[in-house]
Design a protein around this motif. Structure first.
Motif, short mmCIF file in Angstrom:
data_model
loop_
_atom_site.label_atom_id
_atom_site.label_comp_id
_atom_site.label_asym_id
_atom_site.label_seq_id
_atom_site.Cartn_x
_atom_site.Cartn_y
_atom_site.Cartn_z
N LEU A 37 0.85 -1.34 -0.16
CA LEU A 37 -0.05 0.05 -0.19
C LEU A 37 0.97 1.31 0.01
CD1 LEU A 37 -2.96 -0.91 2.45
CD2 LEU A 37 -3.01 -0.93 0.13
N GLN A 38 1.87 1.27 0.84
CA GLN A 38 2.88 2.37 1.01
C GLN A 38 3.54 2.56 -0.23
OE1 GLN A 38 5.84 1.66 3.72
NE2 GLN A 38 7.16 3.69 3.14
N SER A 39 4.17 1.48 -0.86
CA SER A 39 4.64 1.53 -2.09
C SER A 39 4.03 2.24 -3.30
CB SER A 39 5.33 0.23 -2.60
OG SER A 39 5.65 0.09 -3.90
N LEU A 40 2.86 1.88 -3.38
CA LEU A 40 1.90 2.21 -4.48
C LEU A 40 0.95 3.57 -4.19
CD1 LEU A 40 0.28 -1.27 -5.32
CD2 LEU A 40 2.28 -0.04 -6.24
N GLU A 41 1.33 3.97 -3.13
CA GLU A 41 0.71 5.14 -2.73
C GLU A 41 -0.86 4.99 -2.64
OE1 GLU A 41 2.28 8.56 -4.63
OE2 GLU A 41 4.34 8.17 -4.08
N TYR A 42 -1.26 3.57 -2.05
CA TYR A 42 -2.73 3.56 -1.85
C TYR A 42 -3.12 3.71 -0.30
CZ TYR A 42 -3.24 0.65 -6.42
OH TYR A 42 -3.37 0.57 -7.68
N GLU A 43 -4.48 4.17 -0.33
CA GLU A 43 -5.20 4.16 0.98
C GLU A 43 -5.49 2.66 1.58
OE1 GLU A 43 -8.64 6.52 0.48
OE2 GLU A 43 -7.28 8.34 -0.36
N GLU A 44 -5.52 2.77 2.90
CA GLU A 44 -5.80 1.45 3.49
C GLU A 44 -7.19 0.78 2.83
OE1 GLU A 44 -5.22 -1.70 5.89
OE2 GLU A 44 -3.87 -0.03 5.98
N CYS A 45 -6.84 -0.24 2.74
CA CYS A 45 -8.10 -0.98 2.10
C CYS A 45 -8.19 -2.61 2.61
CB CYS A 45 -8.04 -1.01 0.69
SG CYS A 45 -6.71 -1.79 -0.03
N ALA A 47 -7.94 -6.41 1.77
CA ALA A 47 -7.18 -7.10 0.79
C ALA A 47 -7.20 -8.55 1.26
CB ALA A 47 -5.97 -6.40 0.60
N SER A 48 -6.99 -9.41 0.27
CA SER A 48 -6.52 -10.81 0.47
C SER A 48 -5.35 -11.24 -0.36
CB SER A 48 -7.54 -11.64 0.11
OG SER A 48 -8.61 -11.59 1.03
N PHE A 49 -4.52 -11.98 0.20
CA PHE A 49 -3.51 -12.66 -0.49
C PHE A 49 -3.90 -14.24 -0.96
CE2 PHE A 49 -0.41 -9.63 1.28
CZ PHE A 49 0.50 -9.18 0.46
N PHE A 50 -3.44 -14.70 -2.11
CA PHE A 50 -3.71 -16.07 -2.51
C PHE A 50 -2.46 -16.46 -2.87
CE2 PHE A 50 -7.73 -13.89 -3.07
CZ PHE A 50 -8.80 -15.01 -2.69
N PHE A 98 -6.52 -6.50 -4.06
CA PHE A 98 -6.73 -5.22 -3.31
C PHE A 98 -7.89 -4.77 -3.56
CE2 PHE A 98 -5.29 -3.82 -7.76
CZ PHE A 98 -6.04 -2.57 -7.68
N ASP A 99 -8.73 -5.01 -4.57
CA ASP A 99 -10.27 -4.52 -4.49
C ASP A 99 -11.14 -5.52 -4.57
OD1 ASP A 99 -12.65 -3.48 -5.38
OD2 ASP A 99 -11.89 -2.35 -7.31
N LEU A 100 -11.61 -5.98 -3.42
CA LEU A 100 -12.46 -7.19 -3.28
C LEU A 100 -13.75 -7.19 -4.13
CD1 LEU A 100 -12.18 -7.49 0.48
CD2 LEU A 100 -10.56 -8.91 -1.37
N PHE A 101 -14.29 -6.00 -4.37
CA PHE A 101 -15.67 -5.97 -4.93
C PHE A 101 -15.44 -5.82 -6.53
CE2 PHE A 101 -16.55 -4.00 -0.76
CZ PHE A 101 -17.41 -5.05 -0.39
N GLY A 102 -14.29 -5.31 -6.91
CA GLY A 102 -14.01 -5.19 -8.51
C GLY A 102 -13.13 -6.49 -8.84
N ASP A 103 -12.59 -7.28 -7.94
CA ASP A 103 -11.78 -8.35 -8.31
C ASP A 103 -10.47 -8.04 -9.00
OD1 ASP A 103 -11.28 -10.97 -7.91
OD2 ASP A 103 -12.26 -11.51 -10.12
N ARG A 104 -10.11 -6.89 -8.35
CA ARG A 104 -8.46 -6.26 -9.10
C ARG A 104 -7.56 -6.81 -8.27
NH1 ARG A 104 -9.29 -0.41 -8.69
NH2 ARG A 104 -7.62 -0.30 -10.16
N ALA A 105 -6.60 -6.93 -9.00
CA ALA A 105 -5.50 -7.86 -8.06
C ALA A 105 -4.00 -7.44 -8.93
CB ALA A 105 -5.48 -9.38 -8.26
N TYR A 106 -2.91 -7.65 -8.31
CA TYR A 106 -1.65 -7.52 -8.60
C TYR A 106 -1.06 -9.27 -8.55
CZ TYR A 106 -1.57 -2.74 -8.49
OH TYR A 106 -1.74 -1.40 -8.63
N ASP A 137 -10.51 3.54 -9.59
CA ASP A 137 -11.20 3.58 -10.99
C ASP A 137 -10.12 2.98 -11.87
OD1 ASP A 137 -12.40 4.12 -13.30
OD2 ASP A 137 -12.26 6.38 -13.16
N PRO A 138 -10.52 1.74 -12.32
CA PRO A 138 -9.75 0.80 -12.91
C PRO A 138 -9.71 1.45 -14.48
CG PRO A 138 -11.53 -0.17 -12.35
CD PRO A 138 -11.79 0.81 -11.77
N SER A 139 -10.91 2.07 -15.00
CA SER A 139 -10.66 2.70 -16.18
C SER A 139 -9.63 3.77 -16.48
CB SER A 139 -12.25 3.04 -16.58
OG SER A 139 -12.32 4.33 -15.84
#
Length: 170
Positions: A37-45, A47-50, A98-106, A137-139
């Motif tokens: 989160l810090q590296s990407l400058e994202y706000e707390e959210c 998340a899950s790892f798999f 990192f986006d559970l509802f949008g199913d967005r991941a790294y 906003d993934p778009s």
């Protein structure tokens, strides 16, 4: 001397995005989450790892909040698991949702294991290319490029496109 894992992180939203991280093998997944989160400058959210197999299929889940209900396949809390407990071989993979509802991941892959530099500070970002996709906003950041690292890594799985003889059930 402590061991260091080197991970390469890619995104399917921006084919030019790459991050290489070096982290201590005994870092918890929660600490790794906070570092990302810090590296990407994202706000707390949430998340899950798999853990992931060779085809990037999700396997075991590790969640931000403890959801262990005692069942055999219940997700474990990130704070209770270290990287060294789930990463064992070069090319082991993690999916960071990192986006559970949008199913967005790294997508993270172990690219090396090293002895920690006695003067080194960990965790650390050792390589960065392109901006991270927008957290909300993934778009905004959809970028696809020829010869991208993400396309190269995923190209192994395009062999079955258009093959009517291939059955997804197997």
């Amino acid at each position: 001397m402590s061991m260091v894992f080197r991970f390469r992180m890619l995104s399917d939203e921006n084919d030019n995005f790459v991050r290489d991280y070096e982290v201590l093998y005994d870092m918890t997944l929660l600490d790794f989450h906070n570092f990302i989160l810090q590296s990407l400058e994202y706000e707390e959210c949430m998340a899950s790892f798999f853990t992931a197999d060779d085809h990037w299929e999700k396997q075991r889940e590790f969640t931000f909040m403890d959801m262990d209900d005692g069942s055999e396949n219940a997700p474990m809390a990130m704070e209770k698991v270290t990287l060294g407990q789930i990463i064992h071989d070069r090319r082991d993979r993690l999916i960071y949702l990192f986006d559970l509802f949008g199913d967005r991941a790294y997508f993270l892959e172990l690219t090396g294991t090293y002895e920690a530099d006695k003067d080194g500070a960990y965790p650390r970002e050792i390589y960065a290319q392109a901006d991270a996709p927008d957290q909300y906003d993934p778009s905004k950041n959809r970028v696809e490029g020829e010869g991208s690292i993400f396309s190269e890594v995923m190209s192994d799985f395009n062999d079955f496109e258009g093959d009517d003889n291939y059955d997804d059930a197997y």
